[in-house]
Design a protein around this motif. Structure first.
Motif, PDB file in Angstrom:
ATOM      1  N   GLN A  81      65.922 -23.898  64.723  1.00 38.62           N
ATOM      2  CA  GLN A  81      65.343 -23.035  65.764  1.00 38.62           C
ATOM      3  C   GLN A  81      64.921 -21.670  65.212  1.00 38.62           C
ATOM      4  OE1 GLN A  81      68.643 -23.630  68.598  1.00 38.62           O
ATOM      5  NE2 GLN A  81      67.039 -24.416  69.948  1.00 38.62           N
ATOM      6  N   ALA A  82      64.273 -21.738  64.042  1.00 38.06           N
ATOM      7  CA  ALA A  82      63.747 -20.518  63.416  1.00 38.06           C
ATOM      8  C   ALA A  82      62.230 -20.653  63.336  1.00 38.06           C
ATOM      9  CB  ALA A  82      64.325 -20.354  62.010  1.00 38.06           C
ATOM     10  N   SER A  83      61.519 -19.600  63.683  1.00 38.08           N
ATOM     11  CA  SER A  83      60.053 -19.702  63.650  1.00 38.08           C
ATOM     12  C   SER A  83      59.442 -18.779  62.606  1.00 38.08           C
ATOM     13  CB  SER A  83      59.472 -19.385  65.028  1.00 38.08           C
ATOM     14  OG  SER A  83      59.963 -18.131  65.435  1.00 38.08           O
ATOM     15  N   VAL A  84      60.293 -18.199  61.765  1.00 38.72           N
ATOM     16  CA  VAL A  84      59.812 -17.267  60.741  1.00 38.72           C
ATOM     17  C   VAL A  84      60.411 -17.616  59.380  1.00 38.72           C
ATOM     18  CG1 VAL A  84      59.753 -14.840  60.021  1.00 38.72           C
ATOM     19  CG2 VAL A  84      59.601 -15.391  62.432  1.00 38.72           C
ATOM     20  N   LEU A  85      59.537 -17.593  58.369  1.00 38.87           N
ATOM     21  CA  LEU A  85      59.982 -17.741  56.985  1.00 38.87           C
ATOM     22  C   LEU A  85      59.850 -16.392  56.294  1.00 38.87           C
ATOM     23  CD1 LEU A  85      57.946 -20.928  56.058  1.00 38.87           C
ATOM     24  CD2 LEU A  85      60.445 -20.747  56.009  1.00 38.87           C
ATOM     25  N   ILE A  86      60.804 -16.080  55.441  1.00 35.67           N
ATOM     26  CA  ILE A  86      60.704 -14.856  54.640  1.00 35.67           C
ATOM     27  C   ILE A  86      60.539 -15.268  53.180  1.00 35.67           C
ATOM     28  CG2 ILE A  86      61.876 -12.747  53.873  1.00 35.67           C
ATOM     29  CD1 ILE A  86      61.458 -12.597  56.769  1.00 35.67           C
ATOM     30  N   LYS A  87      59.498 -14.739  52.553  1.00 31.69           N
ATOM     31  CA  LYS A  87      59.270 -15.011  51.128  1.00 31.69           C
ATOM     32  C   LYS A  87      59.153 -13.689  50.380  1.00 31.69           C
ATOM     33  CE  LYS A  87      58.564 -19.579  50.949  1.00 31.69           C
ATOM     34  NZ  LYS A  87      57.380 -20.154  50.335  1.00 31.69           N
ATOM     35  N   GLY A  88      59.781 -13.605  49.230  1.00 35.24           N
ATOM     36  CA  GLY A  88      59.642 -12.430  48.374  1.00 35.24           C
ATOM     37  C   GLY A  88      58.414 -12.600  47.494  1.00 35.24           C
ATOM     38  N   LEU A  89      57.657 -11.526  47.329  1.00 31.53           N
ATOM     39  CA  LEU A  89      56.506 -11.552  46.409  1.00 31.53           C
ATOM     40  C   LEU A  89      56.811 -10.623  45.248  1.00 31.53           C
ATOM     41  CD1 LEU A  89      53.252 -11.346  48.566  1.00 31.53           C
ATOM     42  CD2 LEU A  89      54.233 -13.348  47.460  1.00 31.53           C
ATOM     43  N   ARG A  90      56.856 -11.208  44.044  1.00 26.54           N
ATOM     44  CA  ARG A  90      57.170 -10.390  42.869  1.00 26.54           C
ATOM     45  C   ARG A  90      55.933  -9.717  42.305  1.00 26.54           C
ATOM     46  NH1 ARG A  90      60.001 -15.350  40.019  1.00 26.54           N
ATOM     47  NH2 ARG A  90      58.129 -16.150  40.994  1.00 26.54           N
ATOM     48  N   GLN A 103      49.782 -20.802  54.943  1.00 26.72           N
ATOM     49  CA  GLN A 103      48.729 -21.318  55.825  1.00 26.72           C
ATOM     50  C   GLN A 103      49.005 -22.766  56.217  1.00 26.72           C
ATOM     51  OE1 GLN A 103      45.489 -20.096  53.256  1.00 26.72           O
ATOM     52  NE2 GLN A 103      44.997 -18.365  54.574  1.00 26.72           N
ATOM     53  N   MET A 104      49.530 -23.537  55.265  1.00 28.11           N
ATOM     54  CA  MET A 104      49.892 -24.927  55.590  1.00 28.11           C
ATOM     55  C   MET A 104      51.006 -24.942  56.639  1.00 28.11           C
ATOM     56  SD  MET A 104      49.459 -28.121  55.127  1.00 28.11           S
ATOM     57  CE  MET A 104      48.630 -28.561  53.605  1.00 28.11           C
ATOM     58  N   ASN A 105      51.999 -24.092  56.456  1.00 30.36           N
ATOM     59  CA  ASN A 105      53.158 -24.117  57.358  1.00 30.36           C
ATOM     60  C   ASN A 105      52.816 -23.644  58.764  1.00 30.36           C
ATOM     61  OD1 ASN A 105      54.976 -25.252  55.563  1.00 30.36           O
ATOM     62  ND2 ASN A 105      55.555 -23.285  54.676  1.00 30.36           N
ATOM     63  N   ILE A 106      51.916 -22.682  58.869  1.00 26.25           N
ATOM     64  CA  ILE A 106      51.546 -22.263  60.229  1.00 26.25           C
ATOM     65  C   ILE A 106      50.680 -23.339  60.891  1.00 26.25           C
ATOM     66  CG2 ILE A 106      49.463 -20.848  59.776  1.00 26.25           C
ATOM     67  CD1 ILE A 106      50.813 -18.876  61.841  1.00 26.25           C
ATOM     68  N   GLY A 107      49.858 -24.014  60.086  1.00 25.05           N
ATOM     69  CA  GLY A 107      49.033 -25.092  60.636  1.00 25.05           C
ATOM     70  C   GLY A 107      49.878 -26.286  61.052  1.00 25.05           C
ATOM     71  N   LEU A 108      50.897 -26.586  60.263  1.00 22.32           N
ATOM     72  CA  LEU A 108      51.734 -27.763  60.548  1.00 22.32           C
ATOM     73  C   LEU A 108      52.580 -27.575  61.803  1.00 22.32           C
ATOM     74  CD1 LEU A 108      53.245 -28.693  57.033  1.00 22.32           C
ATOM     75  CD2 LEU A 108      51.780 -30.159  58.444  1.00 22.32           C
ATOM     76  N   VAL A 111      54.874 -22.136  62.192  1.00 24.09           N
ATOM     77  CA  VAL A 111      55.922 -21.312  61.570  1.00 24.09           C
ATOM     78  C   VAL A 111      55.247 -20.169  60.796  1.00 24.09           C
ATOM     79  CG1 VAL A 111      57.772 -21.279  59.843  1.00 24.09           C
ATOM     80  CG2 VAL A 111      57.573 -23.207  61.427  1.00 24.09           C
ATOM     81  N   GLU A 112      55.601 -18.943  61.132  1.00 25.32           N
ATOM     82  CA  GLU A 112      55.017 -17.766  60.483  1.00 25.32           C
ATOM     83  C   GLU A 112      55.718 -17.493  59.152  1.00 25.32           C
ATOM     84  OE1 GLU A 112      52.526 -15.995  61.281  1.00 25.32           O
ATOM     85  OE2 GLU A 112      52.249 -16.077  63.457  1.00 25.32           O
TER      86      GLU A 112
END
Ligand code: PNS
Length: 162
Positions: A81-90, A103-108, A111-112
């Motif tokens: 029940q989570a609608s957000v992903l957090i990714k670190g950008l190095r 973009q794939m994950n929001i389309g699927l 999920v932001e």
């Protein structure tokens, strides 16, 4: 409840991962660290060992939970029940692939993905680099928590010098 997922392989967790997890835990009510079970790629540590290390080093965060997942990340997010992903950008070089996945994950599944700039202290860090340095006896104490350093050193003792 605002819930976010921090996904990854975490083979093993580094201080760069921990920085992102800790910062995410201050922005969300709950953060779920999702450890990928990748049957086609065997890592240095088993998924159970990675989870064990992650649980120990995130124990001081009351709102962080560590779970494994297999299959699609968006299915794991739905189950949690989570609608957000957090990714670190190095670095900018991380961005192309991360953008494709976002973009794939929001389309699927809607999920932001929120990108968090890595602390510059850790912008060169990766689990693979840390394993390589540890394998040859280099000092990794600034890059991983103590528990992880000990595990790496006991698993990857350097070969005797000629
Ligand atoms: O730490 P990593 O190896 O860079 O993490 C990559 C991860 C786990 C985020 C990525 O491989 C992933 O999301 N895998 C799950 C399978 C999936 O959902 N694939 C489609 C992604 S758009």
């Amino acid at each position: 409840m605002r819930r976010a997922v921090c996904p990854g392989s975490f083979d093993p967790v580094t201080n760069g991962h921990l920085d992102i997890i800790g910062r995410a835990s201050r922005l969300f009510d709950e953060v779920i660290v999702g450890v990928l079970v990748n049957q086609s790629k065997s890592g240095l540590f088993t998924v159970e060992e990675r989870i064990d290390m992650l649980r120990e080093v995130t124990a001081s965060y009351d709102n962080v939970r560590v779970e494994s997942f297999r299959g699609l990340l968006v299915d794991f997010c739905r189950a949690q029940q989570a609608s957000v992903l957090i990714k670190g950008l190095r670095a900018v070089s991380d961005f192309d692939y991360e953008l494709q996945m976002a973009q794939m994950n929001i389309g699927l599944a809607g999920v932001e993905t929120l990108f968090m700039p890595t602390n510059p202290l850790y912008s060169f860090l990766s689990s693979s680099l840390v394993k390589d340095v540890a394998k040859w006896g280099g000092d990794i104490s600034a890059h991983v928590p103590d528990r992880v350093r000990a595990e790496l050193q006991s698993r990857l003792s350097p070969p005797p010098r000629p």
